[in-house]
Design a protein around this motif. Sequence first.
Motif, PDB file in Angstrom:
ATOM      1  N   PHE B 106       2.582  29.912  10.212  1.00  0.00           N
ATOM      2  CA  PHE B 106       3.987  30.602  10.574  1.00  0.00           C
ATOM      3  C   PHE B 106       4.986  29.682   9.751  1.00  0.00           C
ATOM      4  O   PHE B 106       5.138  29.027   8.561  1.00  0.00           O
ATOM      5  CB  PHE B 106       4.174  29.420  12.162  1.00  0.00           C
ATOM      6  N   GLY B 107       5.980  30.664   9.687  1.00  0.00           N
ATOM      7  CA  GLY B 107       7.186  30.578   8.854  1.00  0.00           C
ATOM      8  C   GLY B 107       8.248  29.400   9.651  1.00  0.00           C
ATOM      9  O   GLY B 107       8.166  29.537  10.394  1.00  0.00           O
ATOM     10  N   PRO B 108       9.544  29.893   8.963  1.00  0.00           N
ATOM     11  CA  PRO B 108       9.970  28.072   9.744  1.00  0.00           C
ATOM     12  C   PRO B 108      11.113  28.712  10.924  1.00  0.00           C
ATOM     13  O   PRO B 108      11.027  27.793  11.792  1.00  0.00           O
ATOM     14  CB  PRO B 108      11.046  27.738   8.523  1.00  0.00           C
ATOM     15  N   GLY B 109      11.294  29.955  11.393  1.00  0.00           N
ATOM     16  CA  GLY B 109      12.069  30.129  12.751  1.00  0.00           C
ATOM     17  C   GLY B 109      13.239  30.851  12.131  1.00  0.00           C
ATOM     18  O   GLY B 109      13.812  29.964  11.406  1.00  0.00           O
ATOM     19  N   THR B 110      13.599  32.080  12.915  1.00  0.00           N
ATOM     20  CA  THR B 110      15.051  32.280  13.327  1.00  0.00           C
ATOM     21  C   THR B 110      15.333  32.075  14.400  1.00  0.00           C
ATOM     22  O   THR B 110      14.704  32.569  15.471  1.00  0.00           O
ATOM     23  CB  THR B 110      15.638  33.283  12.831  1.00  0.00           C
ATOM     24  N   ARG B 111      16.015  31.398  15.268  1.00  0.00           N
ATOM     25  CA  ARG B 111      16.951  30.658  16.613  1.00  0.00           C
ATOM     26  C   ARG B 111      18.567  31.866  16.281  1.00  0.00           C
ATOM     27  O   ARG B 111      18.892  32.124  15.787  1.00  0.00           O
ATOM     28  CB  ARG B 111      17.284  29.349  16.507  1.00  0.00           C
ATOM     29  N   LEU B 112      17.866  32.974  17.130  1.00  0.00           N
ATOM     30  CA  LEU B 112      19.434  33.956  17.515  1.00  0.00           C
ATOM     31  C   LEU B 112      19.972  33.666  18.169  1.00  0.00           C
ATOM     32  O   LEU B 112      19.306  33.781  19.180  1.00  0.00           O
ATOM     33  CB  LEU B 112      18.384  35.156  17.766  1.00  0.00           C
ATOM     34  N   THR B 113      21.226  33.782  18.676  1.00  0.00           N
ATOM     35  CA  THR B 113      21.951  33.623  19.546  1.00  0.00           C
ATOM     36  C   THR B 113      22.872  34.908  19.961  1.00  0.00           C
ATOM     37  O   THR B 113      23.394  35.068  18.756  1.00  0.00           O
ATOM     38  CB  THR B 113      22.756  32.090  19.417  1.00  0.00           C
ATOM     39  N   VAL B 114      22.617  35.301  20.847  1.00  0.00           N
ATOM     40  CA  VAL B 114      23.332  36.829  21.330  1.00  0.00           C
ATOM     41  C   VAL B 114      25.272  36.109  22.674  1.00  0.00           C
ATOM     42  O   VAL B 114      24.712  36.077  23.187  1.00  0.00           O
ATOM     43  CB  VAL B 114      22.561  37.651  21.955  1.00  0.00           C
ATOM     44  N   LEU B 115      25.734  36.431  21.165  1.00  0.00           N
ATOM     45  CA  LEU B 115      27.415  36.517  22.503  1.00  0.00           C
ATOM     46  C   LEU B 115      27.360  36.654  23.176  1.00  0.00           C
ATOM     47  O   LEU B 115      27.517  38.545  22.737  1.00  0.00           O
ATOM     48  CB  LEU B 115      28.169  35.242  21.472  1.00  0.00           C
TER      49      LEU B 115
END
Lengths: 112, 115
Positions: B106-115
Amino acid sequence: GQNIDQPTEMTATEGAIVQINCTYQTSGFNGLFWYQQHAGEAPTFLSYNVLDGLEEKGRFSSFLSRSKGYSYLLLKELQMKDSASYLCAVRGSNTGGFKTIFGAGTRLFVKA
Amino acid sequence: DGGITQSPKYLFRKEGQNVTLSCEQNLNHDAMYWYRQDPGQGLRLIYYSQIVNDFQKGDIAEGYSVSREKKESFPLTVTSAQKNPTAFYLCASSPRGGGSTDTQYFGPGTRLTVL
């Protein structure tokens, strides 16, 4: 259907041994994986079992019983850094080995 | 230094905007995957690709799109059609995409937040 069950949380003491269980139901079996995931980070590979029995790798061991649909991860000489989530994952053979199903993970808390 | 990279680590977007998450690997792996992780749930497969110029839908592909023009790259676009896009997105790769000992990394990940 396909399903993986593992306890949600466990707590253990530094220096002790802990066993994290995983039961699974899949339509075909092509290997079981254990991953460690610290909060906010990527899962890292710990072990792989495809035949029945125990695989030992340092402080970590993983056991598989295909007839029972059961695996466990054994952590010895627990350290504080072992506090993490442990994910059980199973690859089903009916999909050509391309699809791996992940459990929700067991969050392990190691206390001093 | 081989590995899987994802960028950015944190991403904020306004509702209704499309956003593309990057995933690159230099492990020479054939297969690449995108997962979504929500609190209290297992990783759920969005899309996977076994080889360049080919990809397959996973369990929750609706509202997402991917491309695999190069072996090293597997970008994921989260479209405005995705009803609940806020999540932790993980990219993974594996050497062969189907062999019995084919482990995903796995890669380190992306935390996506939609406002």
